[in-house]
Enzyme design. Structure first.
Site, PDB file in Angstrom:
ATOM      1  N   CYS A 123       0.807  -1.222   0.000  1.00  0.00           N
ATOM      2  CA  CYS A 123       0.000   0.000   0.000  1.00  0.00           C
ATOM      3  C   CYS A 123       0.839   1.270   0.000  1.00  0.00           C
ATOM      4  O   CYS A 123       0.357   2.324  -0.417  1.00  0.00           O
ATOM      5  CB  CYS A 123      -0.935   0.013   1.208  1.00  0.00           C
ATOM      6  SG  CYS A 123      -2.152  -1.325   1.170  1.00  0.00           S
ATOM      7  N   HIS A 263      -3.564   7.211   2.287  1.00  0.00           N
ATOM      8  CA  HIS A 263      -3.952   5.953   1.647  1.00  0.00           C
ATOM      9  C   HIS A 263      -5.385   5.626   2.047  1.00  0.00           C
ATOM     10  O   HIS A 263      -5.763   5.697   3.219  1.00  0.00           O
ATOM     11  CB  HIS A 263      -3.007   4.843   2.105  1.00  0.00           C
ATOM     12  CG  HIS A 263      -3.486   3.468   1.795  1.00  0.00           C
ATOM     13  ND1 HIS A 263      -3.958   3.098   0.548  1.00  0.00           N
ATOM     14  CD2 HIS A 263      -3.570   2.354   2.577  1.00  0.00           C
ATOM     15  CE1 HIS A 263      -4.311   1.828   0.576  1.00  0.00           C
ATOM     16  NE2 HIS A 263      -4.091   1.366   1.795  1.00  0.00           N
ATOM     17  N   ASN A 293     -10.429   0.251  -1.793  1.00  0.00           N
ATOM     18  CA  ASN A 293      -9.009   0.211  -1.453  1.00  0.00           C
ATOM     19  C   ASN A 293      -8.246  -0.538  -2.538  1.00  0.00           C
ATOM     20  O   ASN A 293      -8.305  -1.767  -2.605  1.00  0.00           O
ATOM     21  CB  ASN A 293      -8.831  -0.468  -0.090  1.00  0.00           C
ATOM     22  CG  ASN A 293      -7.380  -0.602   0.325  1.00  0.00           C
ATOM     23  OD1 ASN A 293      -6.459  -0.297  -0.422  1.00  0.00           O
ATOM     24  ND2 ASN A 293      -7.169  -1.092   1.534  1.00  0.00           N
TER      25      ASN A 293
END
Length: 336
Positions: A123, A263, A293
């Site tokens: 990520c 994020h 996501n």
């Protein structure tokens, strides 16, 4: 021309001059997943903040998704393709384990003079790629394309609630150009890792430690989240700590930030980090509700969408922060 007494080849900083993003054509609403998992209506949005996400269709490829985002960023920058000297692709879902997908991406985009390499930073991969791109820019003075892309829908275990409700597919891209403005580009960076929590999110099989064999269960080649609550706690901690250190390196405070782009892991994580840093909620860019996501792709996707909604202005300061599998994390303070 010189910059701080250095040869012309060296520059004071980099500047983001082009933005782009791409998502697959299939929009998946929560009801489809809630029905499959036997969850009550509204459960996913309450727990994650997600309403919809985009998943790849059978003909989609990671390199194709990345190329569409890269094409948009190059067009937005108005730069000649032959000028791009380096292509960095942050992804956890390359087309193949070997070879890397970045050379194919550069080929599809017609970047004949560009080196190309994949970065597997989960990520936080986009932030690592951005940091490396900035370093290359400062020493070589040549443009860089940074793309982050993932097709996580093909790595979801459909029977596991934790990953099924969160993950999505998307690509985002930026073009970096040399700049003589010392207030532009990366003003502060902090990168972190914590291997003691290496297995919080993982794909157990398929690597050299546990290669594909006939006795490997299919589900062991899919993503699993061992402890969602612990991952939440560690993500908030790492994102907050990295952001504080990056701000300190930049000589800035939370009040100096114009837009905060975390994020997009989970709306509650973003809210917690925003609160811990003392950043006004109205400064936070939120895309998770519509896009889910997509790991490393969420920050460049959000950058592109934020610019479409409200163009960036010279002098704006952005704070980016992320944490994910590994654990790996980081934060960057950007001047525009």
């Amino acid at each position: 021309m010189v910059c701080g007494g250095a040869p012309v080849r060296r520059v004071c900083s980099s500047r983001l001059v082009g933005f782009g993003h791409s998502v697959p054509g299939r929009c998946v609403e929560n009801a489809e997943i809630e029905d499959r998992l036997g969850l009550e209506p509204g459960w996913i949005e309450r727990r994650t903040g997600i309403r919809t996400r985009y998943w790849a269709e059978p003909a989609d490829t990671l390199s194709g998704l990345a190329a569409r985002a890269g094409e948009a960023a190059i067009g937005d920058a108005g730069i000649a393709r032959e000028d791009i000297a380096l292509t960095l692709l942050a992804t956890s879902t390359p087309d193949h384990l070997l070879p890397p997908s970045a050379p194919l991406l550069a080929h599809r985009l017609g970047l004949a003079n560009s080196g190309a390499i994949d970065l597997a930073g989960a990520c936080s991969g986009f932030l690592y790629a951005l940091t490396l791109a900035d370093g290359f820019m400062r020493t070589q003075g040549r443009p860089v394309l940074v793309v982050a892309a993932n097709i996580l829908s093909r790595r979801i275990n459909p029977a596991e609630r934790a990953s099924s409700v969160l993950f999505a597919d998307a690509a985002g891209a930026v073009v970096l150009m040399p700049s003589l403005d010392a207030e532009a580009g990366l003003l502060g960076v902090d990168l972190a890792s914590d291997g003691s929590r290496y297995d919080l999110i993982s794909i157990p099989a398929g690597g050299s430690s546990r290669p594909f064999t006939s006795d490997v269960e299919a589900q062991d080649c899919l993503m699993t989240m061992r402890d969602g609550r612990e991952m939440f706690t560690q993500a908030v901690r790492m994102m907050t700590d990295c952001a504080r250190r990056a701000l300190a390196h930049a000589g800035l405070g939370a009040a100096d930030i114009h837009r905060f782009i975390p994020h997009q892991a989970n709306a509650r994580i973003s809210d917690a980090v925003c609160s811990d840093l003392g950043i006004a909620p109205g400064k936070t860019v939120r895309t998770i509700a519509d896009y889910g996501n997509s790991s490393a792709a969420t920050i460049p996707l959000s950058l592109s969408l934020a610019r479409q909604a409200k163009p960036f202005m010279p002098g704006e300061k952005l704070l980016l922060t992320a944490a994910g599998a590994g654990l790996t994390g980081g934060a960057c303070v950007l001047g525009l």
